[in-house]
Design a protein around this motif. Structure first.
Motif, PDB file in Angstrom:
ATOM      1  N   GLU A 147       0.841  -1.185   0.000  1.00  0.00           N
ATOM      2  CA  GLU A 147       0.000   0.000   0.000  1.00  0.00           C
ATOM      3  C   GLU A 147       0.886   1.248   0.000  1.00  0.00           C
ATOM      4  OE1 GLU A 147      -2.691  -0.045   3.206  1.00  0.00           O
ATOM      5  OE2 GLU A 147      -3.709  -1.891   2.579  1.00  0.00           O
ATOM      6  N   PRO A 148       0.489   2.281  -0.760  1.00  0.00           N
ATOM      7  CA  PRO A 148       1.303   3.502  -0.781  1.00  0.00           C
ATOM      8  C   PRO A 148       1.339   4.153   0.591  1.00  0.00           C
ATOM      9  CG  PRO A 148      -0.819   3.849  -1.869  1.00  0.00           C
ATOM     10  CD  PRO A 148      -0.713   2.379  -1.603  1.00  0.00           C
ATOM     11  N   LEU A 149       2.481   4.686   0.936  1.00  0.00           N
ATOM     12  CA  LEU A 149       2.633   5.355   2.225  1.00  0.00           C
ATOM     13  C   LEU A 149       1.875   6.687   2.202  1.00  0.00           C
ATOM     14  CD1 LEU A 149       6.427   4.662   2.782  1.00  0.00           C
ATOM     15  CD2 LEU A 149       4.504   3.542   3.918  1.00  0.00           C
ATOM     16  N   PRO A 150       1.325   7.103   3.325  1.00  0.00           N
ATOM     17  CA  PRO A 150       0.538   8.352   3.349  1.00  0.00           C
ATOM     18  C   PRO A 150       1.435   9.578   3.244  1.00  0.00           C
ATOM     19  CG  PRO A 150       0.758   7.454   5.562  1.00  0.00           C
ATOM     20  CD  PRO A 150       1.345   6.427   4.633  1.00  0.00           C
ATOM     21  N   GLY A 151       0.850  10.657   2.781  1.00  0.00           N
ATOM     22  CA  GLY A 151       1.568  11.918   2.733  1.00  0.00           C
ATOM     23  C   GLY A 151       1.834  12.409   1.328  1.00  0.00           C
ATOM     24  N   THR A 152       2.655  13.429   1.240  1.00  0.00           N
ATOM     25  CA  THR A 152       3.011  14.073  -0.023  1.00  0.00           C
ATOM     26  C   THR A 152       4.440  13.699  -0.396  1.00  0.00           C
ATOM     27  OG1 THR A 152       1.557  15.950   0.454  1.00  0.00           O
ATOM     28  CG2 THR A 152       3.270  16.283  -1.203  1.00  0.00           C
ATOM     29  N   VAL A 153       4.617  13.188  -1.606  1.00  0.00           N
ATOM     30  CA  VAL A 153       5.927  12.710  -2.056  1.00  0.00           C
ATOM     31  C   VAL A 153       6.440  13.611  -3.181  1.00  0.00           C
ATOM     32  CG1 VAL A 153       7.192  10.762  -3.056  1.00  0.00           C
ATOM     33  CG2 VAL A 153       5.326  10.339  -1.439  1.00  0.00           C
ATOM     34  N   GLY A 154       7.740  13.900  -3.154  1.00  0.00           N
ATOM     35  CA  GLY A 154       8.344  14.701  -4.216  1.00  0.00           C
ATOM     36  C   GLY A 154       9.858  14.669  -4.127  1.00  0.00           C
ATOM     37  N   VAL A 155      10.485  15.258  -5.123  1.00  0.00           N
ATOM     38  CA  VAL A 155      11.946  15.349  -5.170  1.00  0.00           C
ATOM     39  C   VAL A 155      12.387  16.596  -4.402  1.00  0.00           C
ATOM     40  CG1 VAL A 155      13.953  15.619  -6.661  1.00  0.00           C
ATOM     41  CG2 VAL A 155      12.063  14.135  -7.360  1.00  0.00           C
ATOM     42  N   ALA A 156      13.330  16.423  -3.498  1.00  0.00           N
ATOM     43  CA  ALA A 156      13.791  17.529  -2.659  1.00  0.00           C
ATOM     44  C   ALA A 156      14.703  18.467  -3.434  1.00  0.00           C
ATOM     45  CB  ALA A 156      14.526  16.984  -1.440  1.00  0.00           C
ATOM     46  N   ARG A 157      14.423  19.748  -3.338  1.00  0.00           N
ATOM     47  CA  ARG A 157      15.305  20.800  -3.858  1.00  0.00           C
ATOM     48  C   ARG A 157      15.717  21.644  -2.657  1.00  0.00           C
ATOM     49  NH1 ARG A 157      16.706  18.242  -8.177  1.00  0.00           N
ATOM     50  NH2 ARG A 157      14.963  17.741  -9.562  1.00  0.00           N
ATOM     51  N   VAL A 158      16.996  21.595  -2.331  1.00  0.00           N
ATOM     52  CA  VAL A 158      17.487  22.150  -1.071  1.00  0.00           C
ATOM     53  C   VAL A 158      18.418  23.322  -1.345  1.00  0.00           C
ATOM     54  CG1 VAL A 158      18.597  21.595   1.127  1.00  0.00           C
ATOM     55  CG2 VAL A 158      17.410  19.787  -0.159  1.00  0.00           C
ATOM     56  N   ASP A 159      18.164  24.461  -0.669  1.00  0.00           N
ATOM     57  CA  ASP A 159      19.064  25.609  -0.819  1.00  0.00           C
ATOM     58  C   ASP A 159      18.740  26.636   0.257  1.00  0.00           C
ATOM     59  OD1 ASP A 159      20.796  27.651  -1.822  1.00  0.00           O
ATOM     60  OD2 ASP A 159      20.584  26.761  -3.810  1.00  0.00           O
ATOM     61  N   ARG A 160      19.777  27.133   0.911  1.00  0.00           N
ATOM     62  CA  ARG A 160      19.570  28.229   1.870  1.00  0.00           C
ATOM     63  C   ARG A 160      19.299  29.545   1.149  1.00  0.00           C
ATOM     64  NH1 ARG A 160      21.018  27.066   7.080  1.00  0.00           N
ATOM     65  NH2 ARG A 160      22.232  25.164   7.402  1.00  0.00           N
ATOM     66  N   ARG A 161      19.798  29.672  -0.071  1.00  0.00           N
ATOM     67  CA  ARG A 161      19.591  30.901  -0.856  1.00  0.00           C
ATOM     68  C   ARG A 161      18.274  30.765  -1.613  1.00  0.00           C
ATOM     69  NH1 ARG A 161      24.717  29.278  -1.366  1.00  0.00           N
ATOM     70  NH2 ARG A 161      24.248  28.252  -3.341  1.00  0.00           N
ATOM     71  N   THR A 162      17.266  31.445  -1.131  1.00  0.00           N
ATOM     72  CA  THR A 162      15.922  31.270  -1.682  1.00  0.00           C
ATOM     73  C   THR A 162      15.853  31.651  -3.146  1.00  0.00           C
ATOM     74  OG1 THR A 162      15.053  31.794   0.521  1.00  0.00           O
ATOM     75  CG2 THR A 162      13.492  31.822  -1.302  1.00  0.00           C
ATOM     76  N   GLY A 163      16.558  32.713  -3.532  1.00  0.00           N
ATOM     77  CA  GLY A 163      16.531  33.131  -4.929  1.00  0.00           C
ATOM     78  C   GLY A 163      17.053  32.050  -5.861  1.00  0.00           C
ATOM     79  N   ASP A 164      18.154  31.408  -5.465  1.00  0.00           N
ATOM     80  CA  ASP A 164      18.702  30.323  -6.285  1.00  0.00           C
ATOM     81  C   ASP A 164      17.744  29.141  -6.333  1.00  0.00           C
ATOM     82  OD1 ASP A 164      20.906  31.894  -6.651  1.00  0.00           O
ATOM     83  OD2 ASP A 164      22.141  30.873  -5.158  1.00  0.00           O
ATOM     84  N   LEU A 165      17.104  28.853  -5.214  1.00  0.00           N
ATOM     85  CA  LEU A 165      16.156  27.740  -5.159  1.00  0.00           C
ATOM     86  C   LEU A 165      14.977  27.977  -6.100  1.00  0.00           C
ATOM     87  CD1 LEU A 165      15.201  25.092  -3.779  1.00  0.00           C
ATOM     88  CD2 LEU A 165      14.089  26.531  -2.063  1.00  0.00           C
ATOM     89  N   LEU A 166      14.457  29.195  -6.110  1.00  0.00           N
ATOM     90  CA  LEU A 166      13.287  29.498  -6.938  1.00  0.00           C
ATOM     91  C   LEU A 166      13.600  29.393  -8.426  1.00  0.00           C
ATOM     92  CD1 LEU A 166      11.776  32.527  -4.978  1.00  0.00           C
ATOM     93  CD2 LEU A 166      10.952  30.167  -5.026  1.00  0.00           C
ATOM     94  N   ARG A 167      14.858  29.579  -8.808  1.00  0.00           N
ATOM     95  CA  ARG A 167      15.216  29.521 -10.222  1.00  0.00           C
ATOM     96  C   ARG A 167      15.224  28.095 -10.768  1.00  0.00           C
ATOM     97  NH1 ARG A 167      19.267  33.310  -8.470  1.00  0.00           N
ATOM     98  NH2 ARG A 167      18.675  35.433  -9.037  1.00  0.00           N
ATOM     99  N   ARG A 168      15.389  27.111  -9.884  1.00  0.00           N
ATOM    100  CA  ARG A 168      15.538  25.746 -10.397  1.00  0.00           C
ATOM    101  C   ARG A 168      14.463  24.788  -9.914  1.00  0.00           C
ATOM    102  NH1 ARG A 168      18.281  22.760  -6.462  1.00  0.00           N
ATOM    103  NH2 ARG A 168      19.179  23.989  -4.758  1.00  0.00           N
ATOM    104  N   ILE A 169      13.517  25.270  -9.153  1.00  0.00           N
ATOM    105  CA  ILE A 169      12.473  24.372  -8.666  1.00  0.00           C
ATOM    106  C   ILE A 169      11.406  24.203  -9.731  1.00  0.00           C
ATOM    107  CG2 ILE A 169      10.885  26.034  -7.625  1.00  0.00           C
ATOM    108  CD1 ILE A 169      11.072  24.095  -5.112  1.00  0.00           C
TER     109      ILE A 169
END
Length: 398
Positions: free
Chosen positions: A12-34
């Protein structure tokens, strides 16, 4: 050992929301590649509305914040935007989580925890509309102190940039003529594309100069419009849009740091786009407004640039960038919100009444032709004219 006729039961599928993690302390850089379906992992104390709207526009599956999204210092708007869009927000997981969660790994959010498979790797608080509302009520107590800090920062900004704000010193020259023309400045936002469609009548009638601020240029391009100016960091603008700008002679205005360094300028020049730098400490949105005012625009209409009290305070570093406030004071009556313009350009006659009038006119013509005996001769012509009239009417009303 296998037993004939027995099949393994599917897991059975596990509960919750699944996705690929995009990690960055610099929010601007994160927003460009998410991208769509990703889970943004960031470190953003007092998550602001603009960041949240960018995450919604990127269609992320979830957000994990190492810091508290609402610290209680003031009623920031970001968490409310995310939860209203149905995006789960796991809050306050701690800085250590940014090291545990690896870039590109598949993670799952459930009940305030972050999992890799069935292993819990971080835990915080999953924000809900009720939790956010309660925290915002408490945070309003911090507004007085924040206003005092905002006022002090505004005075400091005016001291540092008074020549720019008061006299326009440092505003670069442009090849694009703005004097005496109306200007439409478009910044990114979750509903800007719809608001832009509502301005079709205004665009047809006044043909303003189109200015795209950062991702606002992408919104204009997607809607079939051609910005004459692009203001902001070129690294956030797709190459195809910059090349299209080069083909039609548009200009790019790149914000420059106090030392004169302008990130992204070389990339623009390599693509053959005409570019100038604007050395100032204001945001790209504010630089676009100052450009329009300094070059003599007769009216400046904005989309995606909110200017209420909460928006002024709900910015990076608790209002430490007060350029928005002073810029709007500088423009004064020149500045108009696009929603007001769309309201003024709505047809006063309803679509139904107009179509009914057209139908009545067509019926009267048909009766006259039948009485005169020319109906059969002109039936095809009348049908074609009727279809053309309907198409024109619908286009005029849109």
């Amino acid at each position: 050992m296998r037993f004939a006729g027995l099949r393994a039961r599917p897991e059975e599928p596990l509960p919750g929301t699944v996705g690929v993690a995009r990690v960055d302390r610099r929010t601007g850089d994160l927003l460009r590649r998410i991208g769509p379906g990703d889970i943004a992992v960031l470190d953003r104390l007092d998550l602001d509305r603009r960041t949240a709207e960018a995450l919604v526009a990127a269609e992320v599956a979830g957000v994990v914040n190492a810091a508290p999204s609402i610290s209680g210092r003031f009623p920031n708007l970001g968490p409310e935007v995310l939860v209203a869009a149905g995006i789960p927000l796991v809050d306050g997981v701690g800085a250590e989580a940014l090291r545990r969660i690896r870039e590109g790994s598949t993670i799952r959010l459930h009940d305030g925890a972050v999992y890799q498979g069935q292993r819990e790797i971080a835990r915080g608080t999953e924000q809900t509309a009720e939790l956010i509302a309660a925290q915002l009520v408490e945070a309003k107590a911090g507004m007085a102190a924040l206003l005092e800090a905002f006022s002090a920062n505004t005075v400091e900004f005016l001291r540092r940039e008074r020549a720019l704000i008061l006299d326009g010193v440092g505003v670069p020259g442009l090849r694009t003529p703005l004097r005496g023309r109306q200007v439409l400045v478009v910044a990114a936002g979750p509903h800007v594309a719809e608001e832009l469609r509502a301005l079709r009548g205004y665009l047809r009638e006044h043909r303003p100069v189109l200015v795209g601020v950062d991702r606002g240029a992408e919104i204009l391009h997607a809607a079939g419009h051609k910005p004459g100016l692009i203001v902001g960091d070129p690294d956030g603008v797709p190459t195809e849009i910059l090349r299209a700008a080069a083909r039609r002679g548009a200009e790019v205005v790149v914000p420059a740091q106090p030392d004169g360094h302008a990130p992204g300028l070389e990339r623009v020049q390599d693509l053959g786009v005409a570019a100038v730098t604007f050395p100032a400490s204001g945001s790209a949105e504010d630089l676009a407004l100052l450009l329009a005012e300094a070059h003599g625009a007769s009216l400046v209409v904005t989309l995606g640039l909110r200017a209420g009290l909460r928006e002024f305070l709900d910015r990076d570093r608790l209002g430490e960038n007060p350029s928005a406030f002073l810029t709007r004071l500088k423009l004064g009556a020149l500045l108009v919100d696009g929603s007001a313009v769309a309201t003024l350009h709505r047809p006063r006659v309803s679509a139904g009444a107009t179509l009914l009038l057209v139908a009545a006119c067509a019926a009267a013509i048909a009766v006259a032709l039948i009485v005169s005996g020319a109906g059969p001769v002109y039936a095809a012509e009348l049908a074609g004219a009727w279809r053309a009239l309907l198409a024109w009417t619908k286009g005029w009303l849109s």
